[in-house]
Design a protein around this motif. Sequence first.
Motif, short mmCIF file in Angstrom:
data_model
loop_
_atom_site.label_atom_id
_atom_site.label_comp_id
_atom_site.label_asym_id
_atom_site.label_seq_id
_atom_site.Cartn_x
_atom_site.Cartn_y
_atom_site.Cartn_z
N ALA A 307 0.82 -1.16 -0.08
CA ALA A 307 0.01 -0.07 -0.08
C ALA A 307 0.93 1.33 -0.06
O ALA A 307 0.32 2.15 0.18
CB ALA A 307 -0.83 0.04 1.16
N GLU A 308 2.09 1.27 -0.26
CA GLU A 308 2.89 2.38 -0.34
C GLU A 308 2.43 3.22 -1.56
O GLU A 308 2.05 2.63 -2.54
CB GLU A 308 4.45 1.88 -0.56
CG GLU A 308 5.47 2.96 0.02
CD GLU A 308 6.68 2.47 -0.14
OE1 GLU A 308 7.67 3.10 -0.94
OE2 GLU A 308 7.22 1.24 0.16
N MET A 309 2.19 4.62 -1.09
CA MET A 309 1.85 5.49 -2.07
C MET A 309 2.64 6.77 -2.46
O MET A 309 2.28 7.66 -3.03
CB MET A 309 0.55 6.11 -1.64
CG MET A 309 -0.65 4.83 -1.40
SD MET A 309 -2.03 4.92 -2.47
CE MET A 309 -2.92 6.46 -2.18
N THR A 310 3.91 6.73 -1.84
CA THR A 310 4.82 7.76 -2.07
C THR A 310 6.14 7.30 -2.73
O THR A 310 6.69 6.26 -2.32
CB THR A 310 5.15 8.46 -0.86
OG1 THR A 310 3.94 8.65 -0.14
CG2 THR A 310 5.78 9.68 -0.72
N PRO A 311 6.39 8.04 -3.86
CA PRO A 311 5.84 9.25 -4.56
C PRO A 311 4.62 9.00 -5.31
O PRO A 311 4.42 7.90 -5.76
CB PRO A 311 7.28 9.81 -5.31
CG PRO A 311 7.80 8.48 -5.75
CD PRO A 311 7.53 7.55 -4.49
N ALA A 312 3.90 10.16 -5.55
CA ALA A 312 2.64 9.77 -6.19
C ALA A 312 2.99 9.52 -7.60
O ALA A 312 2.53 8.35 -8.19
CB ALA A 312 1.71 11.00 -5.94
N LEU A 313 3.77 10.39 -8.23
CA LEU A 313 4.01 10.23 -9.50
C LEU A 313 5.37 9.11 -9.60
O LEU A 313 6.28 9.25 -9.12
CB LEU A 313 4.53 11.50 -10.03
CG LEU A 313 4.75 11.49 -11.70
CD1 LEU A 313 3.46 11.49 -12.39
CD2 LEU A 313 5.39 12.90 -12.25
#
Length: 504
Positions: A307-313
Motif C-alpha cells: 500500500a505504499e503511495m509515495t511518491p505519487a508520480l
Amino acid sequence: MSHSVEPADVLIVGGGSAGAVLAARLSENPDRRVVLLEAGPDYGPTRFPESLLDANRIADLDHDWGYISRGGRLSPEVAALRGKVIGGSSAVNAGAALRARARDFDRWAESGLDDWSFADVLPYFRDLENTPTGEDEFHGRSGPMPVRQLADSQLTPAHRGFIDAAVALGHKRIADFNGAEQGGVGAFAVNVLDGVRQNTALVYLTPEVRARPNLTVHGGVTVDRVLFRGTSATGVLTADGTAHHADEVILSGGTYGSAAILLRSGIGPAGELAPLGIEPLADLPVGQHLQDHPFCPAVYALAPGQAEMTPALGALLWTASSEAADGELDLNVVAVHPNGAPFMPPGGVIALSTALVLPDAQGTVRLTDRDPLSQPLIDHNYLGTERDRRRMLEGVRIARDLARDPALAPSLAGLLMPRELPHEDEQLTRVIESGLSIYGHPTSTAPMGTADSPRAVVDSRGAVHGLDALRVVDASIIPYVPSSVTNLTTIMLAERIAHLVYAH
C-alpha cells in the motif's frame, strides 16, 4: 472606469508557467517597468500553503478555476482542472518534468515555424533546469528549475512492478526521457525537491526578484479584456472596471484563459463575436484548434502489504500505436498514486492511466457571453475521430495487459474504477468513452504560425497577427499539442521569447 496608478512598460496577465517566467526575465532590465496581474492568490515565495507545496497531493480544488468542459460523445461533463494561483497549474500539477520530443518540434517547423526546431529549443530547455544527472548534451546544471530523475529505489513496489511488467512485454527500459530517446518505460523526471513541488512562482519569483523596484505583482485580479487605441494595445480592463495602462500587453492566462480574454477583446472569429455584442477587432481563429490529451484512468486497489503511495508520480510507458506515423510516440500509460486527487476512491490505490498524446481531433473554446466572470464554453472533442478511438483502445489494452502481467499483478487487489475493462472491443470502447478525464495539457487556442496560415493567431514570437503591442505567451500558442506533459515546454517558450524579444 477607474484608472490604475502605475502605468507599465509591459503588463503581463497571468502568473503561471509562462507568466512568472516572463515577469522574472523582463524585470532583469531595471529600466523596464513590469506589472504582473494574477487572478488567483499571490502567496509570494514564502507563504504557499502546504497543500500546494506537497508534491504527493495531486490537484487542489481550493486553487482551481472550476472549469467544466465537454469531454467527448459519452463524456458530456469533464472537470478541466487549472491552477488559479500564482504559479498557475505548475502549483497544482503532478510535477512531471518531461519535455516535448524532437519529433514534436519537427511538426512545428513543418507548419512554417522554421526556427522552432529541437536544435533551436534545446539550449533553453538546458538553461531552465538544474539537474545532477543525465548527459551534458541534453541537460542543464545551473538553471532556476530543479529537475530530478526518480531512481528505482525511490519508487513504490507497484511502480517498480509496472516497469518490470512493461519490460517483460517487450518495451525498452529508458533511463532518461529527457535524453536521446523516449520510446519505452522508465521512471519520471520531476520538478520536485525534498517532496516540495517547485512551481514557477517559487523558482522564478524569488525574494530577490520580487525586491526589484521595477516589478509589481498583484494577486486576486481578474482581467476582462485588452484595451486598444486603434489596433494598438494600451492596457487591460479588469473585471471590477479598473484600467491598467501599459505600452505593451502580454497574455499568459493559459489555454482557456488567454483565449477568453482575446475573444472578449474582439479578437476571434467575427461571426461568433458579433452576436454576443462584441465588436470584432481582428478576425482570427482564436479557440478553434484546442487540443488536449484524452485520458482514461483505470484505478486498482493495492494488495495488502503493497500500500505504499509515495511518491505519487512514478513510472511512464511512452510508446507508439500501430497507427502512429514514423518516429511518433502517440500513447502514454502512466502509473500514479492519485493521492488527494478529486473523484478518486480512498485507500491504497494506483491508477494505470492511458492517454492518447498525439490526437487528431480538435476542440473549441468559445464564450457564452461577454461577462468576464462567466465560464468559457470548452469542448475538448476527445476521441472525435475514428483513428483516435482505435488508438486509444489500443493503449487501454496495453494498460490492461500490464496489470495482468506477473510482475505487476501481485501488487494489485482488483479493479475499482471503471468496474470492468471488457474484452470485447465495442464494449471496451464504450467504457473508455464514458470514463474520460483530462490529462491536463490543453494547448493551441491561439497557435503560432505565419500570417497566411489559416490556423495561426500569433507569429513565432507570440505577437498577435494584425495588432500592435499585444503578445500571447503560454501553452495556447503551441501549434499542435506535443506528445508529452506541457509544463516544461511552456516554461521553455517563455524563456525563449523573453530572450529573443526582450533581452537587450
